[in-house]
Motif scaffolding. Structure first.
Motif, PDB file in Angstrom:
ATOM      1  N   GLY A 299     -19.161  -5.876  14.044  1.00 16.83           N
ATOM      2  CA  GLY A 299     -20.541  -5.820  14.511  1.00 16.83           C
ATOM      3  C   GLY A 299     -20.838  -6.872  15.554  1.00 16.83           C
ATOM      4  O   GLY A 299     -21.564  -6.624  16.531  1.00 16.83           O
TER       5      GLY A 299
ATOM      6  N   THR B 274     -21.684  -6.043  19.638  1.00 13.79           N
ATOM      7  CA  THR B 274     -22.985  -6.481  20.158  1.00 13.79           C
ATOM      8  C   THR B 274     -22.813  -7.476  21.298  1.00 13.79           C
ATOM      9  O   THR B 274     -23.524  -7.404  22.311  1.00 13.79           O
ATOM     10  CB  THR B 274     -23.822  -7.099  19.021  1.00 13.79           C
TER      11      THR B 274
ATOM     12  N   PHE C 209     -31.113  -1.177  15.477  1.00 11.49           N
ATOM     13  CA  PHE C 209     -29.980  -0.934  14.574  1.00 11.49           C
ATOM     14  C   PHE C 209     -30.330   0.235  13.679  1.00 11.49           C
ATOM     15  O   PHE C 209     -31.363   0.236  13.006  1.00 11.49           O
ATOM     16  CB  PHE C 209     -29.677  -2.172  13.727  1.00 11.49           C
TER      17      PHE C 209
ATOM     18  N   MET D  12     -27.406  -0.101  18.260  1.00 12.32           N
ATOM     19  CA  MET D  12     -26.163  -0.145  17.502  1.00 12.32           C
ATOM     20  C   MET D  12     -26.324   0.794  16.315  1.00 12.32           C
ATOM     21  O   MET D  12     -27.239   0.654  15.506  1.00 12.32           O
ATOM     22  CB  MET D  12     -25.829  -1.540  16.984  1.00 12.32           C
TER      23      MET D  12
ATOM     24  N   HIS E 165     -24.001  -8.113  13.897  1.00 12.11           N
ATOM     25  CA  HIS E 165     -24.847  -7.689  15.019  1.00 12.11           C
ATOM     26  C   HIS E 165     -25.963  -8.710  15.268  1.00 12.11           C
ATOM     27  O   HIS E 165     -26.203  -9.129  16.413  1.00 12.11           O
ATOM     28  CB  HIS E 165     -25.410  -6.313  14.648  1.00 12.11           C
TER      29      HIS E 165
ATOM     30  N   TYR F 191     -24.450  -5.121  10.275  1.00  5.52           N
ATOM     31  CA  TYR F 191     -25.772  -5.557  10.732  1.00  5.52           C
ATOM     32  C   TYR F 191     -25.826  -7.076  10.859  1.00  5.52           C
ATOM     33  O   TYR F 191     -26.360  -7.610  11.846  1.00  5.52           O
ATOM     34  CB  TYR F 191     -26.827  -5.065   9.750  1.00  5.52           C
TER      35      TYR F 191
END
Length: 343
Positions: A175, A179, A192, A254, A210, A207
Motif C-alpha cells: 500500500g 501510494t 480509498f 486506491m 496508503h 490502507y
C-alpha cells in the motif's frame, strides 16, 4: 512362469543404498542428495517400479493427500472463486505434485468441523486454507483447529495473537509503495475503496500503508474519502458512486483489490471522469484482467507461484514434526496507464 514384481529392495541393491533411502528418494525428500535421488529414480523407472500408495499409507498412517479448503466469494460467474486464488490454486497443485502428494480441493462453510472432515478421517495429512470472508468469524475456526492439533497453514495476513503459520504478502509495504508512486506523479487527494475493519486485516494493512505514504509526504489523509467495499467489481462500482456523490474533491483512488478498481473505473467513466487525466486509479493483486482494462491498471503484484510453493512446503514441515514460521512476501509495483504513467 510369471516374473515377480520388482520391489524397493531391488532398487536399493542396484543403487547401493538402503531401502529407506529409496523410499525417501521416490517421494523427493530433501534428506536425500540430488545425485542419489536421480540415480534411484532412474533405476525405478528402468525397473518399471510403481509405489504402492495404499501399502505406504498403512505403514506411515499418512494419506499422501493435502486438503485445500476454499471459501465461496461473490463473483460475476458461477465459480465463486476470487480470480486471485485461481493462479494460486494452480501453483499449489504443481507444488503438491512435485512433493509426491495428491490435492483434495473443497469448498467449506464455517459450520463444518474441518479437522473431523479431513485429518481425523485420514482423508488428508494437513489442510491449506485460502480465503476467509469475515475474519472475525474465521478466527474462531483457527482456535478450534489449534485445539484439535490439526496440521494446517493459511494464506493471509500474519496472525499475531495465535500460534498459526501463515503465508502472505506485506500488505502495508504494498500500500505504501503504490501510494508513494502516485504521489510522485503529482496526485495529492486520495480516496480509498475497501473495508478497513479488523474483519478485513489485509485491506486494513493496505490502507495503513496508503495513509503512511501520504503523511510521510506531508499530505492530509481525508477519512471522508474512504468507502467500504468487498473484492468484487459491483462493490467497487457502488463504492465509487458513493464517493462521487459525497462531493469531496479527489484526484486519485486506491482500490484495495483489482476487482474493486475495475468497478471504480467504470463508475468514473459513467460520470465523464477520465482515467488517468482527471483521476488516477490503482489496485492490488495483479490479476490477469488488470493488464486488459482500459486504461490498463497500475497495481501491486503478489507472487502466487512462490506463495503456493511456500504453503505446501510449510504444511509438509508441520506434518513431519518440523518447525515452520509465518512468511510475508514483498509485493512488486506494476506500473501501467491508469496512474498517468506506464505502457
Amino acid at each position: 512362469m510369471v516374473k515377480a514384481k520388482n520391489t524397493s529392495f531391488d532398487i536399493a541393491y542396484r543403487a547401493g543404498v538402503s531401502q529407506s533411502t529409496v523410499s525417501r528418494a521416490l517421494r523427493n525428500s530433501p534428506l536425500v542428495n540430488e545425485e542419489t535421488r536421480l540415480r534411484v529414480q532412474a533405476i525405478a523407472k528402468e525397473l518399471n517400479y510403481k509405489v504402492d500408495k495404499n501399502a505406504s499409507s498403512l505403514r506411515t498412517q499418512r494419506s499422501g493427500t493435502i486438503a485445500l479448503l476454499l471459501f465461496e466469494d461473490p463473483t460475476n460467474d458461477d465459480s465463486l472463486i476470487n480470480p486471485f486464488f485461481m493462479s494460486m490454486l494452480g501453483s499449489i497443485t504443481r507444488a503438491c505434485g512435485n512433493k509426491g502428494y495428491d490435492l483434495l480441493v473443497s469448498f467449506q462453510q464455517m459450520s463444518h468441523d474441518w479437522h473431523a472432515d479431513f485429518e481425523d478421517t485420514r482423508k488428508a495429512d494437513g489442510i491449506i486454507l485460502l480465503g476467509y470472508g469475515d475474519y472475525t468469524d474465521y478466527e474462531e475456526k483457527l482456535v478450534q483447529l489449534i485445539e484439535q492439533e490439526t496440521h494446517f497453514v493459511r494464506w493471509g495476513a500474519e496472525v499475531k495473537d495465535l500460534n498459526v503459520v501463515s503465508v502472505g504478502c506485506d500488505n502495508f509495504q504494498g500500500g505504501y509503495q503504490l501510494t508513494e508512486h502516485v504521489i510522485n506523479n503529482n496526485r495529492k487527494k486520495f480516496a480509498f475503496l475497501g473495508g478497513i475493519s479488523t474483519g478485513s486485516p489485509e485491506f486494513l494493512d493496505r490502507y495503513l500503508g496508503h495513509c503512511k505514504a501520504q503523511t510521510d509526504h506531508d499530505l492530509v489523509v481525508n477519512s471522508q474519502l474512504q468507502f467500504d467495499a468487498i473484492s468484487t467489481e459491483e462493490s467497487g462500482h457502488n463504492a465509487a458512486l458513493n464517493l462521487i456523490k459525497g462531493g469531496e474533491s479527489f484526484d486519485a483512488i486506491m482500490a484495495a483489490s483489482d476487482l474493486i478498481a475495475v468497478g471504480a473505473m467504470r463508475a468514473l467513466q459513467e460520470h465523464n471522469m477520465r482515467v488517468p487525466e482527471d483521476i488516477a486509479v490503482f489496485g492490488f493483486d495483479d490479476i490477469p484482467v488488470a493488464s486488459f482494462t482500459f486504461p490498463t491498471l497500475t497495481t501491486a503484484k503478489q507472487d502466487t507461484m512462490l506463495a503456493g510453493e511456500l504453503l505446501v512446503e510449510k504444511l509438509l514441515a508441520l506434518v513431519n514434526g518440523e518447525e515452520a514460521k509465518t512468511e510475508l512476501m514483498a509485493t512488486t509495483l506494476v506500473v501501467r496507464q491508469s496512474c498517468g504513467s506506464g505502457n
